[in-house]
Design a protein around this motif. Structure first.
Motif, short mmCIF file in Angstrom:
data_model
loop_
_atom_site.label_atom_id
_atom_site.label_comp_id
_atom_site.label_asym_id
_atom_site.label_seq_id
_atom_site.Cartn_x
_atom_site.Cartn_y
_atom_site.Cartn_z
N VAL A 396 1.57 -7.02 -6.78
CA VAL A 396 2.33 -7.47 -5.60
C VAL A 396 2.06 -8.95 -5.40
N ASN A 397 2.98 -9.60 -4.68
CA ASN A 397 2.87 -11.05 -4.51
C ASN A 397 2.90 -11.44 -3.04
N CYS A 398 2.35 -12.61 -2.76
CA CYS A 398 2.47 -13.23 -1.44
C CYS A 398 3.86 -13.85 -1.35
N PRO A 399 4.60 -13.60 -0.28
CA PRO A 399 5.96 -14.15 -0.19
C PRO A 399 6.00 -15.66 0.01
N TYR A 400 4.90 -16.26 0.41
CA TYR A 400 4.90 -17.71 0.61
C TYR A 400 4.36 -18.46 -0.61
N CYS A 401 3.10 -18.26 -0.93
CA CYS A 401 2.50 -19.03 -2.03
C CYS A 401 2.67 -18.36 -3.39
N GLN A 402 3.19 -17.13 -3.41
CA GLN A 402 3.43 -16.39 -4.66
C GLN A 402 2.14 -16.03 -5.40
N ALA A 403 1.03 -15.96 -4.71
CA ALA A 403 -0.21 -15.50 -5.33
C ALA A 403 -0.07 -14.02 -5.69
N THR A 404 -0.65 -13.62 -6.82
CA THR A 404 -0.51 -12.26 -7.33
C THR A 404 -1.75 -11.44 -6.98
N TYR A 405 -1.49 -10.17 -6.61
CA TYR A 405 -2.57 -9.27 -6.24
C TYR A 405 -2.35 -7.91 -6.88
N LYS A 406 -3.42 -7.18 -6.99
CA LYS A 406 -3.33 -5.79 -7.42
C LYS A 406 -2.77 -4.94 -6.28
N PRO A 407 -2.17 -3.80 -6.59
CA PRO A 407 -1.48 -3.00 -5.56
C PRO A 407 -2.35 -2.59 -4.38
N GLU A 408 -3.64 -2.46 -4.57
CA GLU A 408 -4.48 -2.03 -3.45
C GLU A 408 -4.57 -3.07 -2.33
N HIS A 409 -4.12 -4.27 -2.59
CA HIS A 409 -4.15 -5.33 -1.57
C HIS A 409 -2.82 -5.47 -0.85
N ASP A 410 -1.88 -4.59 -1.12
CA ASP A 410 -0.57 -4.66 -0.49
C ASP A 410 -0.70 -4.47 1.03
N GLY A 411 0.01 -5.32 1.79
CA GLY A 411 -0.03 -5.25 3.25
C GLY A 411 -1.13 -6.06 3.89
#
Length: 436
Positions: A396-411
């Motif tokens: 998943v990504n941050c909508p502003y800076c577009q940093a990428t994360y694993k799904p457990e960090h969603d929200g």
């Protein structure tokens, strides 16, 4: 004495505005026509000016004015001006209807004045013009529409926390106004400041003065580069985070400048993640050396080389990763870092050392530690766990800076920009006020 006579005319304060003539002057709420219509019936002494006697002495004896006339041989005139003349004065002249006639004349005069008056259309204020002319959040802030600006930022870049943006909101609002002092003890005047004062005639072109600009953002970028080069990583991290937050409020006029703003956004994200990884590695290096700790040190050094930094900074990260891997006997990884360093064409001295490293590592070509790193398999780095997300794995990504994360960090709140919600839907950052 024959003194010369000096003719002096009355001034304005001796006439209509004198305190002695309180009935003079226009009446509030009435037109001048209405004043003229009511002036002749305001008082009861007009009969004297017309030489009209109300008949108070008509019933007197012959000792009065008419009585003396009768004595002089004019008795017939007295009979002609008796009760019949008094009745004619009251009924024939219609003095009983003066009050009603006065009201009718005043009403007609007021209606005639009102019929010819057209109220001017109210114009729009400068702040309202700013709000109408721009869809950018920064201009809405300058106009004082904080709620509208926050709504735009939620829709465009998924902002979930405005705590870090509050100082910028207040700075933008105050920077678009100037205070002009007038007289002592008088309230100062607040003057809106435009960024395009030459377009003063057309209100559709009015926009507020800018606090954050592309040129100032480029200067901050250079400061961040210098701090990174001198290994002042904490200062560099502060500079890049500040720049990242300020890019939300940069307004540009061309598509080329808008693309540069997006490029700056990507650079800030890469350096924030890279510097955060390096600071974690430096902290881990101070801990008690264990196998897990050593493995983590090599991994962090390897991840730092994949943050897509500027060429000179990438060379520094590769040199550090090469030395760290070789120190912990990860020869395969150290050889790969040395080979990548040679591809960037370093200085001759560093190039010689890298060639020697490649030769030594090729002989052994193994890693004594089981590190989670595969240079041949493309990956991105999770900004929260600082671990690789290989191609094909969910993210998943941050909508502003577009940093990428694993799904457990969603929200969760993004750890790079600290303002946007990870995985939120957004239309994208907008810095161009008008579409070309």
């Amino acid at each position: 004495l024959d003194w010369p006579q000096l003719h002096v005319s009355k001034g304005i304060f001796d006439g209509k505005f004198s305190f002695g003539d309180k009935g003079a002057g226009p009446h509030p709420g009435k037109s001048r026509v209405a004043d003229l219509a009511t002036a002749a019936v305001d008082g009861d002494d007009t009969a004297g000016a017309w030489d009209i006697d109300d008949g108070d002495n008509m019933g007197a004896d012959e000792g009065g004015a008419f009585g003396s006339g009768a004595a002089a041989g004019h008795g017939d005139e007295v009979d002609l001006l008796g009760d019949e003349a008094e009745a004619g004065a009251e009924g024939g002249w219609g003095s009983d209807d003066d009050g009603e006639l006065d009201a009718e004349i005043a009403a007609e005069a007021t209606a005639a004045a009102a019929a010819g008056f057209v109220a001017p259309q109210p114009g729009i204020s400068e702040l309202e013009a700013w709000s109408r002319n721009s869809p950018l959040a920064v201009d809405q802030i300058a106009a004082g529409n904080f709620e509208q600006a926050m709504k735009l930022l939620r829709d465009q870049v998924g902002i979930a926390s405005f705590d870090a943006l509050k100082p910028a909101f207040l700075e933008i609002y105050t920077a678009s106004r100037s205070v002009l002092t007038t007289a002592p003890f008088a309230s100062p005047s607040r003057i809106p400041l435009r960024r395009n004062p030459e377009d003063s005639a057309d209100t559709s072109q009015h926009l507020p003065a800018q606090l954050y600009s592309l040129s100032s953002a480029l200067e901050q970028l250079q400061q961040g580069y210098r701090a990174t080069t001198t290994a002042k990583f904490e200062d560099a991290l502060t500079l890049f985070k500040r720049l990242l937050l300020s890019l939300i409020f940069v307004s540009v006029d061309t598509t080329e400048d808008a693309n540069e703003v997006k490029q700056l956004l990507q650079i800030c994200r890469r350096y924030i993640i890279g510097i955060t990884i390096e600071l974690e590695r430096a902290a881990a290096a101070k801990e008690e050396p264990t196998e897990d700790n050593s493995t983590r040190l090599v991994e962090l050094a390897a991840y730092f080389t994949h943050c897509e930094l500027r060429a000179d900074h990438e060379k520094l990260s590769l040199r550090q990763a090469m030395n760290t891997a070789y120190k912990h006997k990860c020869f395969k990884a150290a050889g790969e870092f040395a080979q990548r360093l040679l591809e960037l064409v370093p200085t001759p001295q560093i190039a010689d050392k890298a060639r020697k490293m490649v030769t030594i590592c090729d002989r052994q070509s193994r890693d004594t530690l089981a590190i989670n790193y595969d240079a041949r398999n493309p990956f991105v780095i999770c900004a929260a766990s600082h671990s690789p997300i290989y191609r094909g794995e969910p993210a998943v990504n941050c909508p502003y800076c577009q940093a990428t994360y694993k799904p457990e960090h969603d929200g969760q709140l993004c750890q790079v920009c600290t303002i946007a919600k990870i995985g939120a839907k957004a239309t994208g950052l907008r810095s161009l006020a008008s579409a070309e």
